[in-house]
Write a protein that holds these residues in place. Sequence first.
Motif, PDB file in Angstrom:
ATOM      1  N   THR A 128       0.841  -1.206   0.000  1.00 30.36           N
ATOM      2  CA  THR A 128       0.000   0.000   0.000  1.00 30.36           C
ATOM      3  C   THR A 128       0.873   1.251   0.000  1.00 30.36           C
ATOM      4  O   THR A 128       0.578   2.226  -0.695  1.00 30.36           O
ATOM      5  CB  THR A 128      -0.925   0.013   1.225  1.00 30.36           C
ATOM      6  N   PHE A 129       1.930   1.212   0.782  1.00 30.32           N
ATOM      7  CA  PHE A 129       2.902   2.305   0.798  1.00 30.32           C
ATOM      8  C   PHE A 129       3.447   2.560  -0.606  1.00 30.32           C
ATOM      9  O   PHE A 129       3.502   3.693  -1.074  1.00 30.32           O
ATOM     10  CB  PHE A 129       4.031   1.930   1.761  1.00 30.32           C
ATOM     11  N   PHE A 130       3.783   1.483  -1.297  1.00 30.29           N
ATOM     12  CA  PHE A 130       4.419   1.649  -2.603  1.00 30.29           C
ATOM     13  C   PHE A 130       3.445   2.153  -3.656  1.00 30.29           C
ATOM     14  O   PHE A 130       3.855   2.818  -4.607  1.00 30.29           O
ATOM     15  CB  PHE A 130       5.054   0.332  -3.062  1.00 30.29           C
ATOM     16  N   ILE A 131       2.146   1.860  -3.496  1.00 30.52           N
ATOM     17  CA  ILE A 131       1.163   2.357  -4.461  1.00 30.52           C
ATOM     18  C   ILE A 131       1.216   3.872  -4.528  1.00 30.52           C
ATOM     19  O   ILE A 131       1.231   4.474  -5.603  1.00 30.52           O
ATOM     20  CB  ILE A 131      -0.261   1.889  -4.085  1.00 30.52           C
ATOM     21  N   ASP A 132       1.246   4.523  -3.345  1.00 32.31           N
ATOM     22  CA  ASP A 132       1.296   5.985  -3.334  1.00 32.31           C
ATOM     23  C   ASP A 132       2.675   6.513  -3.729  1.00 32.31           C
ATOM     24  O   ASP A 132       2.788   7.519  -4.430  1.00 32.31           O
ATOM     25  CB  ASP A 132       0.902   6.506  -1.952  1.00 32.31           C
ATOM     26  N   ILE A 133       3.724   5.828  -3.270  1.00 31.86           N
ATOM     27  CA  ILE A 133       5.070   6.218  -3.679  1.00 31.86           C
ATOM     28  C   ILE A 133       5.188   6.124  -5.196  1.00 31.86           C
ATOM     29  O   ILE A 133       5.786   6.984  -5.856  1.00 31.86           O
ATOM     30  CB  ILE A 133       6.127   5.305  -3.015  1.00 31.86           C
ATOM     31  N   ALA A 134       4.584   5.068  -5.743  1.00 30.56           N
ATOM     32  CA  ALA A 134       4.661   4.855  -7.184  1.00 30.56           C
ATOM     33  C   ALA A 134       4.019   5.997  -7.957  1.00 30.56           C
ATOM     34  O   ALA A 134       4.501   6.374  -9.031  1.00 30.56           O
ATOM     35  CB  ALA A 134       3.993   3.532  -7.554  1.00 30.56           C
ATOM     36  N   MET A 135       2.929   6.552  -7.421  1.00 32.21           N
ATOM     37  CA  MET A 135       2.312   7.695  -8.092  1.00 32.21           C
ATOM     38  C   MET A 135       3.300   8.848  -8.200  1.00 32.21           C
ATOM     39  O   MET A 135       3.355   9.548  -9.212  1.00 32.21           O
ATOM     40  CB  MET A 135       1.060   8.141  -7.336  1.00 32.21           C
ATOM     41  N   GLY A 136       4.081   9.030  -7.145  1.00 31.31           N
ATOM     42  CA  GLY A 136       5.106  10.070  -7.189  1.00 31.31           C
ATOM     43  C   GLY A 136       6.195   9.749  -8.186  1.00 31.31           C
ATOM     44  O   GLY A 136       6.637  10.620  -8.950  1.00 31.31           O
ATOM     45  N   ILE A 137       6.634   8.486  -8.210  1.00 33.12           N
ATOM     46  CA  ILE A 137       7.671   8.073  -9.152  1.00 33.12           C
ATOM     47  C   ILE A 137       7.191   8.230 -10.589  1.00 33.12           C
ATOM     48  O   ILE A 137       7.895   8.768 -11.448  1.00 33.12           O
ATOM     49  CB  ILE A 137       8.081   6.600  -8.887  1.00 33.12           C
ATOM     50  N   LEU A 138       5.966   7.772 -10.827  1.00 37.61           N
ATOM     51  CA  LEU A 138       5.414   7.868 -12.175  1.00 37.61           C
ATOM     52  C   LEU A 138       5.240   9.322 -12.596  1.00 37.61           C
ATOM     53  O   LEU A 138       5.450   9.676 -13.766  1.00 37.61           O
ATOM     54  CB  LEU A 138       4.079   7.133 -12.259  1.00 37.61           C
ATOM     55  N   THR A 139       4.838  10.169 -11.657  1.00 38.67           N
ATOM     56  CA  THR A 139       4.684  11.593 -11.970  1.00 38.67           C
ATOM     57  C   THR A 139       6.021  12.197 -12.389  1.00 38.67           C
ATOM     58  O   THR A 139       6.096  12.973 -13.352  1.00 38.67           O
ATOM     59  CB  THR A 139       4.108  12.361 -10.767  1.00 38.67           C
ATOM     60  N   ILE A 140       7.073  11.829 -11.669  1.00 43.51           N
ATOM     61  CA  ILE A 140       8.405  12.319 -12.016  1.00 43.51           C
ATOM     62  C   ILE A 140       8.806  11.849 -13.414  1.00 43.51           C
ATOM     63  O   ILE A 140       9.275  12.627 -14.250  1.00 43.51           O
ATOM     64  CB  ILE A 140       9.446  11.851 -10.985  1.00 43.51           C
ATOM     65  N   LEU A 141       8.609  10.550 -13.688  1.00 44.91           N
ATOM     66  CA  LEU A 141       8.967   9.999 -14.996  1.00 44.91           C
ATOM     67  C   LEU A 141       8.163  10.660 -16.117  1.00 44.91           C
ATOM     68  O   LEU A 141       8.719  11.041 -17.155  1.00 44.91           O
ATOM     69  CB  LEU A 141       8.736   8.484 -15.005  1.00 44.91           C
ATOM     70  N   PHE A 142       6.854  10.776 -15.895  1.00 46.88           N
ATOM     71  CA  PHE A 142       6.010  11.431 -16.895  1.00 46.88           C
ATOM     72  C   PHE A 142       6.434  12.885 -17.097  1.00 46.88           C
ATOM     73  O   PHE A 142       6.511  13.377 -18.235  1.00 46.88           O
ATOM     74  CB  PHE A 142       4.539  11.364 -16.480  1.00 46.88           C
ATOM     75  N   ASN A 143       6.667  13.600 -15.981  1.00 48.11           N
ATOM     76  CA  ASN A 143       7.075  15.010 -16.082  1.00 48.11           C
ATOM     77  C   ASN A 143       8.306  15.170 -16.983  1.00 48.11           C
ATOM     78  O   ASN A 143       8.342  16.016 -17.884  1.00 48.11           O
ATOM     79  CB  ASN A 143       7.397  15.581 -14.702  1.00 48.11           C
ATOM     80  N   ARG A 144       9.305  14.339 -16.719  1.00 44.84           N
ATOM     81  CA  ARG A 144      10.562  14.453 -17.459  1.00 44.84           C
ATOM     82  C   ARG A 144      10.390  14.053 -18.930  1.00 44.84           C
ATOM     83  O   ARG A 144      10.920  14.720 -19.830  1.00 44.84           O
ATOM     84  CB  ARG A 144      11.636  13.594 -16.794  1.00 44.84           C
ATOM     85  N   GLN A 145       9.645  12.985 -19.172  1.00 45.84           N
ATOM     86  CA  GLN A 145       9.444  12.530 -20.540  1.00 45.84           C
ATOM     87  C   GLN A 145       8.570  13.492 -21.342  1.00 45.84           C
ATOM     88  O   GLN A 145       8.812  13.725 -22.528  1.00 45.84           O
ATOM     89  CB  GLN A 145       8.813  11.134 -20.539  1.00 45.84           C
ATOM     90  N   ILE A 146       7.554  14.040 -20.696  1.00 49.95           N
ATOM     91  CA  ILE A 146       6.671  14.996 -21.380  1.00 49.95           C
ATOM     92  C   ILE A 146       7.446  16.250 -21.767  1.00 49.95           C
ATOM     93  O   ILE A 146       7.320  16.769 -22.888  1.00 49.95           O
ATOM     94  CB  ILE A 146       5.464  15.354 -20.485  1.00 49.95           C
ATOM     95  N   MET A 147       8.268  16.763 -20.855  1.00 49.08           N
ATOM     96  CA  MET A 147       9.041  17.964 -21.163  1.00 49.08           C
ATOM     97  C   MET A 147      10.124  17.683 -22.209  1.00 49.08           C
ATOM     98  O   MET A 147      10.538  18.568 -22.951  1.00 49.08           O
ATOM     99  CB  MET A 147       9.677  18.532 -19.888  1.00 49.08           C
TER     100      MET A 147
END
Length: 444
Positions: A241-260
């Motif tokens: 459960t901890f990792f589900i929310d952490i993963a949202m942060g990780i994915l946001t970072i990855l998406f942010n960098r790839q989108i830019m």
Amino acid sequence: MDFLCGNIKTLYFKFLAAAFGGALITSIYSLVDMAVVGQYQGSEGTAALVVVAPIWNIIYSLGLLMGIGGSVLLSTEKGKQISKCKHINEYFTAALYGTLFLAVAAWLIMIFFDRSLLMFFGAEDHLLTLARTYIQPIKFVLPCFMFTQMLAAFLRNDSHPGLATAAILAGGLFNIFGDIIFVFGFDMGIYGAGLATAIGSFISMLLMLSHFFTQQNTLAIIKTENMINRLKEICITGFSTFFIDIAMGILTILFNRQIMKYLNTDALSIYGVLVNVSTFAQCCAYSAGQAAQPIISVNYGARAKHRIIKTLKYALITVLFFSAFWTLTALLLPNQIVRLFMAPSFEILSAAPIIIRSYGLSFILLPFNIFSTYYFQALLKPRAALIVSVARGLIVSGFFIMTLPLLDADLIWLAMPITELIVALYAVFIMKRCTDHLFMEKAV
């Protein structure tokens, strides 16, 4: 509430109503902030809050690590009916001290390293200034966010889900009206949104603490001789459960960098909208898991297989409803969703439909995949829960986010639909296996 003999349907839907209300209001914290800030400061304000999003994911996930992990173990021990109250409260005590330690550590990091942290999450230039302005008032009450997650989990397992929901609702309502008053009424801009969020969280925590002064309370801080072992058990059980929310942060970072890298700021703003919609869909899945978990955990301890299966049936029906609702919303109302969060330009309205519809296909299976981790946790199958959460939150998703844009930049929006499909195939297989082999010696 009698988890062992009470009517399963009544228990489940009572807990679902409380869990859904709490999950819904929790997601409103970020949604209202982004909507109000987006209307006040345009797409740059929305993009700034996208940068801050991973911080929320980390804070909430640390609270869930202790709350879900500790409360699952506490409920399982209650179901065995052979544990002494003192032994059961060791889990609560360990979770409380664990949350305190994590809260202080996160607090210090945010106070002294906020600039570096936000830059790592993708902020630069004016976005960095806006993001730091938003979190300035939040720094003062940062531990409150973590403790509300931890306490809410224990209150649900201590037969007081209504108070957990009422506390989160009160804080959320203050946040809604506070955003409007502070941002527009007092012309405080993005700082006002952060201030409203901070005060709302403090209100929620204070109301939850009132549980300890009621006759309903069975939780107590006690001397725990096996503190390290208890914390280890809690972390293992709650990690998925901890990792589900952490993963949202990780994915946001990855998406942010790839989108830019491959697209532009308009695409990042649309992704910011998707982050919030996805948070809503995810919170709905949380509510199904949080409603089922206390019932399943206690009955797992009591070895009542038929009650576990009946609870699972109601939870899967709930998950199916949430899947249909969020998928249809994304497919049918893409530009209406965008307008909810910002005053969009023509370019954003032109790009939004294909982006939101493509990414929105992930909502078909997202609720089921998240619920499955709660189910595996409740049956004390942390390995299965961990595989699901890590695969969808980092390994499989990360692979597609990094590789699909190499073929075509717009393929990045299909990374999550493909991920959810692959993970769901595994989750269905293991869920069936776990359910068919309840109480057999071989673990999954």
